[in-house]
Write an enzyme that holds these catalytic residues in place. Structure first.
Site, short mmCIF file in Angstrom:
data_model
loop_
_atom_site.label_atom_id
_atom_site.label_comp_id
_atom_site.label_asym_id
_atom_site.label_seq_id
_atom_site.Cartn_x
_atom_site.Cartn_y
_atom_site.Cartn_z
N GLY A 46 0.85 -1.19 0.00
CA GLY A 46 0.00 0.00 0.00
C GLY A 46 0.88 1.24 0.00
O GLY A 46 2.10 1.14 -0.07
N PRO A 47 0.28 2.43 0.09
CA PRO A 47 1.06 3.66 0.14
C PRO A 47 1.60 3.93 1.55
O PRO A 47 1.30 3.17 2.48
CB PRO A 47 0.04 4.73 -0.26
CG PRO A 47 -1.25 4.19 0.28
CD PRO A 47 -1.17 2.69 0.15
N MET A 48 2.34 5.01 1.70
CA MET A 48 2.79 5.43 3.04
C MET A 48 1.56 5.72 3.91
O MET A 48 0.55 6.18 3.40
CB MET A 48 3.65 6.71 2.93
CG MET A 48 5.09 6.43 2.58
SD MET A 48 6.04 7.96 2.48
CE MET A 48 6.25 8.34 4.21
N SER B 258 -0.45 3.70 5.29
CA SER B 258 -1.62 2.82 5.14
C SER B 258 -1.67 1.73 6.22
O SER B 258 -2.61 0.93 6.24
CB SER B 258 -1.62 2.18 3.74
OG SER B 258 -0.47 1.40 3.54
N GLU C 48 9.48 -2.57 4.56
CA GLU C 48 10.02 -1.63 3.57
C GLU C 48 10.77 -2.37 2.46
O GLU C 48 11.89 -2.00 2.08
CB GLU C 48 10.95 -0.61 4.24
CG GLU C 48 10.27 0.20 5.35
CD GLU C 48 9.40 1.33 4.85
OE1 GLU C 48 9.21 1.47 3.62
OE2 GLU C 48 8.89 2.08 5.70
N CYS D 35 -6.80 9.97 2.69
CA CYS D 35 -6.38 11.14 1.91
C CYS D 35 -6.29 12.37 2.82
O CYS D 35 -7.25 12.72 3.50
CB CYS D 35 -7.34 11.38 0.76
SG CYS D 35 -6.95 12.86 -0.18
N CYS E 186 -5.82 10.43 -2.37
CA CYS E 186 -6.72 9.59 -3.16
C CYS E 186 -6.50 9.91 -4.64
O CYS E 186 -5.77 10.85 -4.98
CB CYS E 186 -8.18 9.81 -2.75
SG CYS E 186 -8.85 11.37 -3.35
N CYS F 102 -7.54 13.57 -5.53
CA CYS F 102 -6.74 14.68 -4.97
C CYS F 102 -5.26 14.59 -5.31
O CYS F 102 -4.50 15.47 -4.91
CB CYS F 102 -6.89 14.72 -3.45
SG CYS F 102 -8.58 15.02 -2.90
P1 ADP Z 1 2.96 2.42 6.88
O1 ADP Z 1 3.93 1.38 7.38
O2 ADP Z 1 2.02 1.89 5.82
O3 ADP Z 1 3.62 3.69 6.43
P2 ADP Z 1 2.23 2.59 9.67
O4 ADP Z 1 1.83 1.20 10.05
O5 ADP Z 1 3.60 3.02 10.08
O6 ADP Z 1 1.99 2.81 8.10
O7 ADP Z 1 1.23 3.65 10.31
C1 ADP Z 1 -0.17 3.57 10.24
C2 ADP Z 1 -0.72 4.62 11.19
O8 ADP Z 1 -0.40 5.92 10.71
C3 ADP Z 1 -2.22 4.65 11.30
O9 ADP Z 1 -2.71 3.72 12.21
C4 ADP Z 1 -2.48 6.08 11.77
O10 ADP Z 1 -2.39 6.14 13.19
C5 ADP Z 1 -1.30 6.87 11.24
N1 ADP Z 1 -1.60 7.82 10.15
C6 ADP Z 1 -1.00 9.02 9.98
N2 ADP Z 1 -1.42 9.62 8.85
C7 ADP Z 1 -2.32 8.79 8.26
C8 ADP Z 1 -3.10 8.84 7.04
N3 ADP Z 1 -3.05 9.87 6.20
N4 ADP Z 1 -3.88 7.78 6.77
C9 ADP Z 1 -3.95 6.73 7.62
N5 ADP Z 1 -3.24 6.63 8.77
C10 ADP Z 1 -2.43 7.64 9.10
MG MG Z 2 5.99 1.26 7.39
ZN ZN Z 3 -8.82 12.99 -1.63
#
Ligand code: ADP
Ligand code: MG
Ligand code: ZN
Length: 189
Positions: free
Chosen positions: A13-15, A17, A88, A144, A183, A186
């Protein structure tokens, strides 16, 4: 008795997520089940210093080994390890593919988490191939930043030092405010 076999789970998924959160959730369950787990992350992922742990954006953590090349996974592998986690995965590139194949051949359960797309919306190797190979894929979305809908992309909103979106930008890795979840609607805003 069932014949043991390798098993590949991919979390993509994206950052923001929740990939790391979901990986940690699965690893914690495995630890409760007294499975021998080994977890790896790339050296470039220096968020929160160089601590040997996975960290999620919401503060969860899990012990991990830090490596620079995916072949180190095989060198560091304990014979007794049943489950191998990689976070990662995009920073390892396609070199991770033969390593995952080797782990599956050794009948390991492999859980790989990583970015499916780059910040400029290109497929990010090796995740697309891993998703195709996997026994199971969990595709997550973030929220988003602009409209609050589900976000399948992330966008770099700070000018980085690198132009190539598949190369980690040392000036931006771990700087969460340099990126936003977006999204489809956007993304261009
Ligand atoms: P990833 O590894 O996919 O980057 P993480 O597991 O580190 O994601 O973090 C997920 C957490 O980030 C969510 O549970 C939420 O608390 C937080 N968060 C911060 N910004 C967002 C966003 N835009 N959408 C969803 N979650 C977010
Ligand atoms: Mg991560
Ligand atoms: Zn959007």
């Amino acid at each position: 008795m069932k014949v043991k076999t390798g098993y590949l789970e991919v979390i993509a998924g994206p950052m923001f997520s929740g990939k790391t959160e979901e990986l940690i959730r699965r690893l914690k369950r495995a630890a409760i089940g007294k499975k021998k787990v080994q977890v790896f992350k790339h050296k470039i992922d220096s968020r929160y210093g160089s601590e040997k742990k996975l960290f999620s954006h919401n503060g969860m953590s899990f012990d991990s080994e830090i490596i620079e090349k995916s072949s180190e996974i095989l060198n560091c592998l304990d014979k007794k390890t049943e489950i191998v986690g990689v976070d990662e995965a995009q920073w390892f590139g396609d070199e991770l593919l033969p390593v995952v194949q080797a782990l599956l051949k050794k009948h390991k359960k492999v859980i790989v988490s990583g970015l499916a797309m780059t910040f400029d919306r290109q497929p990010f190797a090796p995740l697309p191939t891993l998703m195709a190979m996997a026994d199971g894929v969990t595709k997550l979305s973030a929220i988003c930043t602009i409209c609050g809908d589900d976000a399948v992309f992330h966008k770099r909103i700070t000018k980085g030092k690198t132009v190539d979106s598949t190369v980690a930008d040392p000036s931006l890795v771990g700087k969460f405010d340099a990126y936003e979840a977006r999204c489809r609607r956007c993304w261009k805003k």
